[in-house]
Design an enzyme around this catalytic site. Structure first.
Site, PDB file in Angstrom:
ATOM      1  N   LYS A 268     -11.809   1.047  -2.078  1.00  0.00           N
ATOM      2  CA  LYS A 268     -10.687   1.777  -2.857  1.00  0.00           C
ATOM      3  C   LYS A 268     -10.920   1.758  -4.340  1.00  0.00           C
ATOM      4  O   LYS A 268     -11.727   2.410  -4.982  1.00  0.00           O
ATOM      5  CB  LYS A 268      -9.293   0.984  -2.652  1.00  0.00           C
ATOM      6  CG  LYS A 268      -9.045   1.293  -1.111  1.00  0.00           C
ATOM      7  CD  LYS A 268      -7.814   0.684  -0.705  1.00  0.00           C
ATOM      8  CE  LYS A 268      -7.423   1.092   0.845  1.00  0.00           C
ATOM      9  NZ  LYS A 268      -6.913   0.109   1.578  1.00  0.00           N
TER      10      LYS A 268
ATOM     11  N   SER B 217       0.891  -1.311  -0.159  1.00  0.00           N
ATOM     12  CA  SER B 217      -0.123   0.002   0.046  1.00  0.00           C
ATOM     13  C   SER B 217       0.885   1.382   0.043  1.00  0.00           C
ATOM     14  O   SER B 217       0.335   2.131  -0.432  1.00  0.00           O
ATOM     15  CB  SER B 217      -1.089  -0.045   1.347  1.00  0.00           C
ATOM     16  OG  SER B 217      -0.301  -0.227   2.384  1.00  0.00           O
TER      17      SER B 217
ATOM     18  N   HIS C 296      -5.100  -3.164  -2.959  1.00  0.00           N
ATOM     19  CA  HIS C 296      -4.685  -2.321  -3.914  1.00  0.00           C
ATOM     20  C   HIS C 296      -4.766  -2.738  -5.254  1.00  0.00           C
ATOM     21  O   HIS C 296      -4.219  -2.016  -6.316  1.00  0.00           O
ATOM     22  CB  HIS C 296      -3.336  -1.335  -3.571  1.00  0.00           C
ATOM     23  CG  HIS C 296      -3.515  -0.674  -2.155  1.00  0.00           C
ATOM     24  ND1 HIS C 296      -4.112   0.754  -2.329  1.00  0.00           N
ATOM     25  CD2 HIS C 296      -3.410  -1.103  -1.015  1.00  0.00           C
ATOM     26  CE1 HIS C 296      -4.225   1.104  -1.021  1.00  0.00           C
ATOM     27  NE2 HIS C 296      -3.695  -0.096  -0.235  1.00  0.00           N
TER      28      HIS C 296
HETATM   29  C1  LIG Z   1      -7.062  -0.251   3.156  1.00  0.00           C
HETATM   30  C2  LIG Z   1      -6.336  -1.245   3.297  1.00  0.00           C
HETATM   31  C3  LIG Z   1      -7.101  -2.156   4.089  1.00  0.00           C
HETATM   32  C4  LIG Z   1      -8.276  -1.852   4.994  1.00  0.00           C
HETATM   33  O1  LIG Z   1      -9.594  -1.845   4.121  1.00  0.00           O
HETATM   34  P1  LIG Z   1     -10.732  -0.872   4.586  1.00  0.00           P
HETATM   35  O2  LIG Z   1     -11.836  -1.396   3.764  1.00  0.00           O
HETATM   36  O3  LIG Z   1     -10.301   0.562   4.234  1.00  0.00           O
HETATM   37  O4  LIG Z   1     -10.836  -1.076   5.987  1.00  0.00           O
HETATM   38  C5  LIG Z   1      -6.550  -3.405   4.313  1.00  0.00           C
HETATM   39  N1  LIG Z   1      -5.225  -3.909   3.596  1.00  0.00           N
HETATM   40  C6  LIG Z   1      -4.810  -3.245   2.853  1.00  0.00           C
HETATM   41  C7  LIG Z   1      -3.634  -3.450   2.311  1.00  0.00           C
HETATM   42  C8  LIG Z   1      -5.049  -1.663   2.693  1.00  0.00           C
HETATM   43  O5  LIG Z   1      -4.687  -0.826   1.970  1.00  0.00           O
END
Ligand SMILES: *Cc1c(COP(=O)(O)O)cnc(C)c1O
Length: 386
Positions: free
Chosen positions: A235, A175, A203
């Site tokens: 995302k 990330s 991602h």
């Molecule tokens: C953003 C993210 C999460 C968390 O997901 P949310 O739905 O925002 O709680 C988990 N793992 C990774 C690698 C992330 O980047």
């Protein structure tokens, strides 16, 4: 009593104090924050679906049929048709046998890791894994062995010298770095050492693969190779929530055991309908991914030509390496003074001494948007160390 005020002051002195900026209006590249119009390069809305009219219309249409609230947890009376249909769409997209919908990615990681590993087991976790994976590992009470980032040889060595049940967990796309885990080699290792492989593709989903099914699609890895896939929907998919996909037996096991699935209220079903509409766009509009790749290619060539150091990433996460916390903050502030929002990422989100500007791209950015970013970077070159 502990001196909380002093701790906050110490954070400020170290350049680590964080504040929230206030956004008005929808999430999109042209963002209003704290009353100012900025062009943002820091969202995870990689496909520009967070404010897509088709998705918004799906939400609007679902509301009279489903009402607003989730009502109860999935195991009481909150498990709605819309959640079920979304799970089927997710299993279909990712070519997995079954999928289980969670409220957030944070909860999916906590629930999956604590359900699948416990006292006496060993979890192998990449040093750069997301905070929610780290927390899931801690909460599980399993022994945790962290291996150097993406280091397959180190992982092999650790697996070979550990007995008992083994679980290997990694981000698909990291990330804060944007690079892709060496999943084909990891899948082979896990098979060899009878370890369960869990990939968090928060991602990669939507962004990678021909259909947008993510890193595993891009690398051609099946459910046999990677039994547990975690994806998030807030995302690239542009809505909210997360899911786990894999063999039906494991999904059933999670329904029984994953506490963050069991003890939380179901997401509003209308949001599940909107997510299904967004997934349809993810699949049917590959031009969004193509445009994103075009922006990434241009940015890499032109930012490096300006003398900025980038990381080895082919994804929309394109960090500019800085190092020092204050220098990262200053560069970010200078860009913001020019109407460009690129956030500085500091420890503990990244390792000490590796502060950076995390530039991210969205299919909603135009070439003219990218021109503005590059002009701002050219202008701010004097604030960039080295
Ligand atoms: C953003 C993210 C999460 C968390 O997901 P949310 O739905 O925002 O709680 C988990 N793992 C990774 C690698 C992330 O980047």
């Amino acid at each position: 009593m502990r001196d909380f005020a002093a701790e906050l002051e110490a954070r400020k002195d170290a350049g680590l104090y964080r504040r929230r900026r206030l956004v008005s209006g929808p999430q999109q590249p042209n963002l209003t924050t704290d009353g100012n119009a900025v062009l943002a390069f820091c969202s995870n809305d990689y496909l520009g679906l967070a404010n897509d009219p088709v998705v918004a219309e799906a939400l609007h249409q679902a509301l009279p049929e489903t009402g607003v609230g989730g009502g109860a947890s999935h195991l009481v009376c909150g498990h709605h048709d819309e959640h079920h249909l979304l799970e089927q769409a997710l299993a279909d997209l990712t070519k997995r046998s079954a999928a289980l919908f969670f409220s957030t990615g944070y909860m999916a990681n906590l629930g999956v890791i604590t359900a699948l590993a416990g006292r006496g087991d060993t979890i192998f976790s990449d040093r750069l894994n997301h905070a929610s994976i780290i927390d899931g590992c801690q909460l599980s009470r399993a022994k945790v062995r962290r291996y150097p980032h993406a280091d397959v040889a180190a992982l092999a060595e650790l697996l070979a010298t550990t007995s008992g049940h083994k679980l290997v967990v990694t981000d698909g796309v990291f990330s804060m770095d944007g690079d892709i885990a060496p999943l084909a080699e990891m899948a082979r290792l896990c098979r060899e050492h009878d370890a369960l492989l869990v990939v968090d593709d928060a991602h990669g989903l939507g962004v990678l693969g021909e259909q947008g099914a993510g890193t595993l699609e891009q690398l051609g890895l099946s459910e046999d190779d990677v039994p547990i896939l975690i994806g998030t929907l807030g995302k690239a998919v542009g809505t909210s929530g997360a899911f786990v996909a894999g063999p039906a037996l494991l999904m059933d096991y999670l329904v029984q055991k994953a506490r963050t699935y069991i003890y939380t209220t179901a997401m509003p079903p209308a949001m599940a309908r909107a997510t299904r509409a967004a997934l349809a766009l993810v699949r049917s509009e590959p031009q969004r991914r193509a445009h994103l790749q075009h922006l990434i290619g241009r940015f890499r060539a032109e930012a490096q030509a300006l003398g900025y150091r980038l990381m080895p990433s082919e994804t929309p996460i394109q960090p500019i390496e800085v190092g020092d916390n204050w220098a990262a903050l200053e560069l970010s502030r200078e860009l913001e003074a020019r109407g460009l929002l690129v956030t500085a990422i500091r420890p503990p989100t990244v390792p000490e001494g590796e502060a950076r500007l995390r530039v991210t791209f969205s299919a909603a950015h135009t070439d003219a948007d990218l021109d503005r970013l590059l002009a701002g970077l050219a202008d701010c070159r004097c604030f960039y160390p080295g």
